[in-house]
Design a protein around this motif. Structure first.
Motif, PDB file in Angstrom:
ATOM      1  N   TRP A   1      56.520  -4.205  28.781  1.00 31.65           N
ATOM      2  CA  TRP A   1      55.283  -4.867  28.369  1.00 31.65           C
ATOM      3  C   TRP A   1      54.171  -3.832  28.298  1.00 31.65           C
ATOM      4  O   TRP A   1      54.107  -2.930  29.134  1.00 31.65           O
ATOM      5  N   TRP A   2      53.275  -3.982  27.317  1.00 35.12           N
ATOM      6  CA  TRP A   2      52.089  -3.143  27.175  1.00 35.12           C
ATOM      7  C   TRP A   2      50.862  -4.054  27.191  1.00 35.12           C
ATOM      8  O   TRP A   2      50.841  -5.077  26.495  1.00 35.12           O
ATOM      9  N   TYR A   3      49.852  -3.670  27.975  1.00 30.74           N
ATOM     10  CA  TYR A   3      48.628  -4.458  28.118  1.00 30.74           C
ATOM     11  C   TYR A   3      47.398  -3.588  27.943  1.00 30.74           C
ATOM     12  O   TYR A   3      47.405  -2.404  28.294  1.00 30.74           O
ATOM     13  N   ARG A   4      46.357  -4.211  27.460  1.00 30.75           N
ATOM     14  CA  ARG A   4      45.035  -3.596  27.464  1.00 30.75           C
ATOM     15  C   ARG A   4      44.235  -4.310  28.532  1.00 30.75           C
ATOM     16  O   ARG A   4      44.256  -5.543  28.606  1.00 30.75           O
ATOM     17  N   GLY A   5      43.565  -3.533  29.374  1.00 29.88           N
ATOM     18  CA  GLY A   5      42.803  -4.127  30.464  1.00 29.88           C
ATOM     19  C   GLY A   5      41.375  -3.644  30.514  1.00 29.88           C
ATOM     20  O   GLY A   5      41.077  -2.508  30.138  1.00 29.88           O
ATOM     21  N   GLU A   6      40.522  -4.538  30.953  1.00 28.09           N
ATOM     22  CA  GLU A   6      39.127  -4.194  31.267  1.00 28.09           C
ATOM     23  C   GLU A   6      38.840  -4.685  32.672  1.00 28.09           C
ATOM     24  O   GLU A   6      39.121  -5.847  32.986  1.00 28.09           O
ATOM     25  N   ALA A   7      38.306  -3.807  33.503  1.00 29.17           N
ATOM     26  CA  ALA A   7      37.816  -4.205  34.819  1.00 29.17           C
ATOM     27  C   ALA A   7      36.328  -4.457  34.653  1.00 29.17           C
ATOM     28  O   ALA A   7      35.600  -3.589  34.156  1.00 29.17           O
ATOM     29  N   ARG A   8      35.898  -5.655  35.048  1.00 31.11           N
ATOM     30  CA  ARG A   8      34.495  -6.035  34.885  1.00 31.11           C
ATOM     31  C   ARG A   8      33.903  -6.473  36.216  1.00 31.11           C
ATOM     32  O   ARG A   8      34.565  -7.132  37.013  1.00 31.11           O
ATOM     33  N   VAL A   9      32.651  -6.102  36.419  1.00 22.25           N
ATOM     34  CA  VAL A   9      31.854  -6.614  37.528  1.00 22.25           C
ATOM     35  C   VAL A   9      30.693  -7.338  36.870  1.00 22.25           C
ATOM     36  O   VAL A   9      29.929  -6.726  36.121  1.00 22.25           O
ATOM     37  N   GLU A  10      30.628  -8.635  37.141  1.00 23.20           N
ATOM     38  CA  GLU A  10      29.720  -9.519  36.415  1.00 23.20           C
ATOM     39  C   GLU A  10      30.032  -9.355  34.925  1.00 23.20           C
ATOM     40  O   GLU A  10      31.172  -9.530  34.543  1.00 23.20           O
ATOM     41  N   ASP A  11      29.094  -8.996  34.088  1.00 25.82           N
ATOM     42  CA  ASP A  11      29.381  -8.850  32.659  1.00 25.82           C
ATOM     43  C   ASP A  11      29.591  -7.398  32.234  1.00 25.82           C
ATOM     44  O   ASP A  11      29.826  -7.124  31.064  1.00 25.82           O
ATOM     45  N   ALA A  12      29.510  -6.475  33.181  1.00 23.22           N
ATOM     46  CA  ALA A  12      29.616  -5.050  32.845  1.00 23.22           C
ATOM     47  C   ALA A  12      31.051  -4.556  32.954  1.00 23.22           C
ATOM     48  O   ALA A  12      31.741  -4.789  33.952  1.00 23.22           O
ATOM     49  N   VAL A  13      31.507  -3.843  31.915  1.00 24.15           N
ATOM     50  CA  VAL A  13      32.819  -3.194  31.970  1.00 24.15           C
ATOM     51  C   VAL A  13      32.672  -1.949  32.838  1.00 24.15           C
ATOM     52  O   VAL A  13      31.851  -1.080  32.558  1.00 24.15           O
ATOM     53  N   VAL A  14      33.466  -1.879  33.913  1.00 21.07           N
ATOM     54  CA  VAL A  14      33.393  -0.735  34.823  1.00 21.07           C
ATOM     55  C   VAL A  14      34.546   0.240  34.596  1.00 21.07           C
ATOM     56  O   VAL A  14      34.444   1.406  34.949  1.00 21.07           O
ATOM     57  N   ALA A  15      35.656  -0.251  34.016  1.00 23.46           N
ATOM     58  CA  ALA A  15      36.799   0.606  33.693  1.00 23.46           C
ATOM     59  C   ALA A  15      37.641  -0.107  32.644  1.00 23.46           C
ATOM     60  O   ALA A  15      37.590  -1.328  32.519  1.00 23.46           O
ATOM     61  N   GLU A  16      38.407   0.694  31.894  1.00 26.48           N
ATOM     62  CA  GLU A  16      39.320   0.122  30.913  1.00 26.48           C
ATOM     63  C   GLU A  16      40.513   1.048  30.760  1.00 26.48           C
ATOM     64  O   GLU A  16      40.424   2.244  31.042  1.00 26.48           O
ATOM     65  N   ALA A  17      41.635   0.480  30.332  1.00 28.51           N
ATOM     66  CA  ALA A  17      42.849   1.281  30.144  1.00 28.51           C
ATOM     67  C   ALA A  17      43.907   0.441  29.450  1.00 28.51           C
ATOM     68  O   ALA A  17      43.817  -0.788  29.412  1.00 28.51           O
ATOM     69  N   GLU A  18      44.892   1.132  28.920  1.00 29.05           N
ATOM     70  CA  GLU A  18      46.124   0.490  28.449  1.00 29.05           C
ATOM     71  C   GLU A  18      47.212   0.897  29.411  1.00 29.05           C
ATOM     72  O   GLU A  18      47.332   2.078  29.764  1.00 29.05           O
ATOM     73  N   VAL A  19      47.990  -0.083  29.878  1.00 27.05           N
ATOM     74  CA  VAL A  19      49.040   0.168  30.853  1.00 27.05           C
ATOM     75  C   VAL A  19      50.341  -0.453  30.362  1.00 27.05           C
ATOM     76  O   VAL A  19      50.333  -1.382  29.548  1.00 27.05           O
ATOM     77  N   SER A  20      51.460   0.073  30.863  1.00 31.01           N
ATOM     78  CA  SER A  20      52.745  -0.548  30.534  1.00 31.01           C
ATOM     79  C   SER A  20      53.568  -0.685  31.812  1.00 31.01           C
ATOM     80  O   SER A  20      53.390   0.064  32.772  1.00 31.01           O
ATOM     81  N   ALA A  21      54.459  -1.673  31.777  1.00 27.40           N
ATOM     82  CA  ALA A  21      55.329  -1.949  32.906  1.00 27.40           C
ATOM     83  C   ALA A  21      56.739  -2.209  32.409  1.00 27.40           C
ATOM     84  O   ALA A  21      56.938  -2.687  31.293  1.00 27.40           O
ATOM     85  N   MET A  22      57.705  -1.907  33.258  1.00 22.28           N
ATOM     86  CA  MET A  22      59.102  -2.190  32.950  1.00 22.28           C
ATOM     87  C   MET A  22      59.663  -3.055  34.082  1.00 22.28           C
ATOM     88  O   MET A  22      59.486  -2.736  35.260  1.00 22.28           O
ATOM     89  N   LEU A  23      60.329  -4.156  33.705  1.00 18.34           N
ATOM     90  CA  LEU A  23      60.983  -5.012  34.677  1.00 18.34           C
ATOM     91  C   LEU A  23      62.466  -4.672  34.713  1.00 18.34           C
ATOM     92  O   LEU A  23      63.084  -4.485  33.668  1.00 18.34           O
TER      93      LEU A  23
END
Length: 155
Positions: free
Chosen positions: A130-152
């Motif tokens: 699986w591949w995901y795009r993520g945003e870490a947010r505090v309130e409405d502000a983006v504090v970090a972002e990345a694309e990550v992948s995982a294997m099951l």
């Protein structure tokens, strides 16, 4: 089973997360997952508190939650909904591996008292990856972002 007939899980509390993920304190970085839409998207929640072990060394006089742990929180959130997805098909995986991180950016520091929301959206899925795009947010502000992948890994 038709999509409408499948039971829907809209959130996962800490007890459910402990069933899904192998991580334990102090390395379980998600307290709850809400707004689950199958394996397509969800929001993981992390309550950052000063009494977490990491703040004894990063940095005691000006505590900042490490960016790498924000990325790990994104990966744990995505991994949990991947496991949920496969479990609902009757094929629970016995391991999940964090495979890649791309396009990581850190925008603002996260400090004790912040509530971080990991907004995860599936980019792609193929076999056991699986591949995901993520945003870490505090309130409405983006504090970090990345694309990550995982294997099951299935047994």
């Amino acid at each position: 089973m038709p999509e409408e007939a499948k039971p829907k899980l809209e959130s996962a509390d800490i007890v459910k997360l402990l069933e899904l993920l192998p991580h334990r304190y102090p390395f379980l970085l998600v307290d709850r997952i809400v707004d689950i839409d199958s394996d397509r998207s969800c929001i993981g929640i992390k309550n950052v508190t000063y009494n977490e072990q990491i703040f004894s060394g990063h940095f005691p006089q000006a505590p900042i939650f490490p960016g790498v742990l924000l990325i790990e929180g994104m990966a744990q959130t995505a991994g949990a909904i991947c496991i949920l997805s496969k479990s609902s098909e009757g094929k629970p995986p016995n391991k999940v591996f964090f495979m890649t991180v791309d396009k990581a950016k850190f925008r603002k520091p996260v400090v004790p008292g912040d509530v971080v929301r990991f907004h995860m959206t599936k980019l792609n899925y193929r076999r056991n990856m699986w591949w995901y795009r993520g945003e870490a947010r505090v309130e409405d502000a983006v504090v970090a972002e990345a694309e990550v992948s995982a294997m099951l890994v299935m047994s």
